[in-house]
Design a protein around this motif. Structure first.
Motif, PDB file in Angstrom:
ATOM      1  N   GLY A 197     -35.892  18.529  28.512  1.00 19.48           N
ATOM      2  CA  GLY A 197     -35.020  17.579  27.827  1.00 19.48           C
ATOM      3  C   GLY A 197     -35.746  16.299  27.474  1.00 19.48           C
ATOM      4  O   GLY A 197     -35.594  15.768  26.369  1.00 19.48           O
ATOM      5  N   ARG A 198     -36.545  15.783  28.402  1.00 15.33           N
ATOM      6  CA  ARG A 198     -37.306  14.559  28.119  1.00 15.33           C
ATOM      7  C   ARG A 198     -38.328  14.790  27.014  1.00 15.33           C
ATOM      8  O   ARG A 198     -38.497  13.947  26.125  1.00 15.33           O
ATOM      9  N   TRP A 199     -39.023  15.947  27.057  1.00 11.32           N
ATOM     10  CA  TRP A 199     -39.991  16.258  26.014  1.00 11.32           C
ATOM     11  C   TRP A 199     -39.306  16.380  24.653  1.00 11.32           C
ATOM     12  O   TRP A 199     -39.811  15.857  23.648  1.00 11.32           O
ATOM     13  N   SER A 200     -38.159  17.070  24.615  1.00  5.02           N
ATOM     14  CA  SER A 200     -37.425  17.209  23.356  1.00  5.02           C
ATOM     15  C   SER A 200     -36.953  15.854  22.855  1.00  5.02           C
ATOM     16  O   SER A 200     -36.976  15.579  21.645  1.00  5.02           O
ATOM     17  N   ASN A 201     -36.531  14.983  23.773  1.00  7.08           N
ATOM     18  CA  ASN A 201     -36.079  13.650  23.371  1.00  7.08           C
ATOM     19  C   ASN A 201     -37.235  12.836  22.781  1.00  7.08           C
ATOM     20  O   ASN A 201     -37.068  12.129  21.785  1.00  7.08           O
ATOM     21  N   ASP A 202     -38.425  12.935  23.382  1.00  7.01           N
ATOM     22  CA  ASP A 202     -39.588  12.222  22.840  1.00  7.01           C
ATOM     23  C   ASP A 202     -39.940  12.729  21.446  1.00  7.01           C
ATOM     24  O   ASP A 202     -40.277  11.934  20.552  1.00  7.01           O
ATOM     25  N   GLN A 203     -39.869  14.049  21.250  1.00  2.00           N
ATOM     26  CA  GLN A 203     -40.193  14.606  19.940  1.00  2.00           C
ATOM     27  C   GLN A 203     -39.175  14.173  18.890  1.00  2.00           C
ATOM     28  O   GLN A 203     -39.532  13.809  17.761  1.00  2.00           O
ATOM     29  N   SER A 204     -37.887  14.214  19.252  1.00  2.00           N
ATOM     30  CA  SER A 204     -36.852  13.809  18.290  1.00  2.00           C
ATOM     31  C   SER A 204     -36.960  12.318  17.978  1.00  2.00           C
ATOM     32  O   SER A 204     -36.792  11.908  16.817  1.00  2.00           O
ATOM     33  N   ALA A 205     -37.253  11.484  18.995  1.00  2.00           N
ATOM     34  CA  ALA A 205     -37.404  10.046  18.751  1.00  2.00           C
ATOM     35  C   ALA A 205     -38.583   9.773  17.829  1.00  2.00           C
ATOM     36  O   ALA A 205     -38.503   8.924  16.927  1.00  2.00           O
ATOM     37  N   SER A 206     -39.694  10.496  18.030  1.00  3.93           N
ATOM     38  CA  SER A 206     -40.853  10.323  17.157  1.00  3.93           C
ATOM     39  C   SER A 206     -40.535  10.725  15.727  1.00  3.93           C
ATOM     40  O   SER A 206     -40.953  10.061  14.768  1.00  3.93           O
TER      41      SER A 206
END
Length: 443
Positions: A197-206
């Motif tokens: 979830g954290r990795w997906s959130n970082d990718q979506s934020a980028s």
């Protein structure tokens, strides 16, 4: 030599039993021609894997290395695959051993030694994965203390036994009870899901930050919405995998609602205020704002609870979101809008003041950061002071007159040099002192 273990604890007796079983198995392997042939096959498989690895590794490394400066999707995929090259050697050994296992089982109808060798090669692959490939701190910690020990137990054939022992140890907690295996499973599954979830959130934020067509406030709102959606979905997936019904959380959510109503009302208020600020877009990252309470600075971050201001001297001020809703906020810059400033000066009464505006306006206009729109520099007569005639020049610039920008200081230098160039005197305070009484002789 024989030992009487009847008086020892049960765990000691079980450990001794496993040791004896392992010794009997080792003796059987050492005295068996089939076992020796399988040991030899393992050595051959490892030797072939080393040779194949030496030939394939340079070729694969060259094939998976993109051209310098290439940051396309295909290049990123090749780099992602390249980081798994340290697994090539143990996986090749595993593959060669699996091929030889079929031959050995067809000849000797036994393959215990070679099966053990396959598990050892798998353990080497897991260890290489944790040591050389995983870089995330949480996953490396999880691999070091969970995945590598599990692979070691699997290689020794003790994984099922250890899992049964952990499952037999029950921890009571009020009306609930759970075994140690559930605790480990809970920690591992939960950690992996929320890491994803954290990795997906970082990718979506980028990805959202790259959308320059969107307003900054809209990007912030999209990031928060994506974060809530991703972690909400991760929580639901985690509950489903662990087999925990959501209805069992009804009491917890009820208590949480009461807590928000009484003790957490400020946090809830700040959270709602943050959403309102993002929707309205009246203040966003990069704006210089000043509140009624005296807090002033550039917005560097907007969180769910507060807005962080950075002052010109490098200090951070954490202001609750609610303060931006219930108090007056002065926004000096909306992503680089122009601001007007003025610089005051005086000239002597002996000066022809009709020439001063043109001289000063021309001098200030030479500054590269002074704008001609919405208005060009304007020199105004402000009054007749005690020591000289007071003037002020108004000018527009992009940015704020502080921190890295010293617009007023530069303009005052231009005024000084222009007045000196035209022999215009800048007055200093003068007073006439009248002495009454006895005559005073001055020598």
């Amino acid at each position: 030599m024989e030992f009487d273990l009847a008086s020892q604890p049960e765990i000691v007796q079980q450990a001794a039993q496993y040791v004896l079983q392992g010794w009997d198995l080792a003796k059987g392997w050492l005295l068996s021609p089939a076992a020796w042939s399988q040991f030899g096959l393992l050595l051959v498989a490892w030797f072939l894997a080393v040779l194949a690895n030496r030939k394939l590794l340079p070729l694969l490394n060259k094939l998976l290395s993109p051209e310098e400066g290439n940051l396309g999707l295909l290049a990123k995929a090749r780099l992602f695959v390249r980081q798994f090259l340290p697994l090539l050697l143990p996986l090749l050994a595993f593959a060669f051993t699996a091929i030889g296992e079929q031959v050995v089982r067809s000849i000797f109808e036994s393959g215990a030694v070679i099966a053990f060798g396959k598990r050892v090669f798998l353990f080497i692959a897991v260890r290489a994965l944790v040591r050389d490939i995983i870089t995330d701190g949480f996953l490396k910690l999880l691999g070091k203390f969970v995945f590598v020990p599990m692979a070691g137990l699997y290689a020794l054939g003790l994984l099922d036994t250890v899992m049964e022992q952990l499952e037999a140890i029950v921890v009571p907690l009020g009306n609930l009870s759970f075994d140690l295996l559930d605790v480990i499973r809970f920690a591992v599954v939960g950690g992996i899901i929320f890491w994803l979830g954290r990795w997906s959130n970082d990718q979506s934020a980028s990805l959202i930050k790259k959308q320059e067509d969107m307003r900054p406030a809209t990007r912030q709102l999209a990031e928060k919405a994506a974060e809530i959606a991703i972690f909400g979905a991760a929580f639901l997936v985690f509950m489903n995998i662990m087999g925990i019904p959501l209805t069992s959380l009804a009491v917890l959510t009820g208590a949480l609602g009461v807590g928000i109503g009484f003790g957490l009302q400020k946090i809830a208020s700040n959270f709602i205020s943050g959403i309102i600020l993002l929707l309205e877009g009246q203040a966003t990252v990069g704006d210089y704002v000043e509140l009624d309470g005296g807090e002033a600075g550039t917005i560097v971050r907007m969180t769910a609870r507060a807005i962080i201001l950075e002052t010109f001297d490098g200090r951070w001020i954490v202001v609750p979101n609610e303060d931006f809703i219930v108090t007056r906020v002065v926004n000096f810059s909306d992503q680089g809008s122009a601001n007007r400033y003025e610089a005051e000066f005086s000239v002597s009464y002996d000066t022809d003041i009709n020439k001063v505006p043109d001289i000063i306006t021309a001098a200030v206009s030479t500054h590269p950061r002074v704008l001609q729109a919405p208005e060009p520099p304007d020199c105004e007569l402000r009054g007749f002071g005690d020591s000289g005639v007071d003037f002020a020049v108004e000018f527009w610039v992009n940015g704020l007159d502080d921190g890295p920008n010293k617009f007023t200081s530069d303009v005052l230098f231009l005024i000084w040099n222009a007045l000196k160039e035209h022999d215009i005197e800048i007055p200093y305070p003068q007073r006439v002192v009248e002495l009454k009484g006895a005559d005073i002789q001055v020598s």
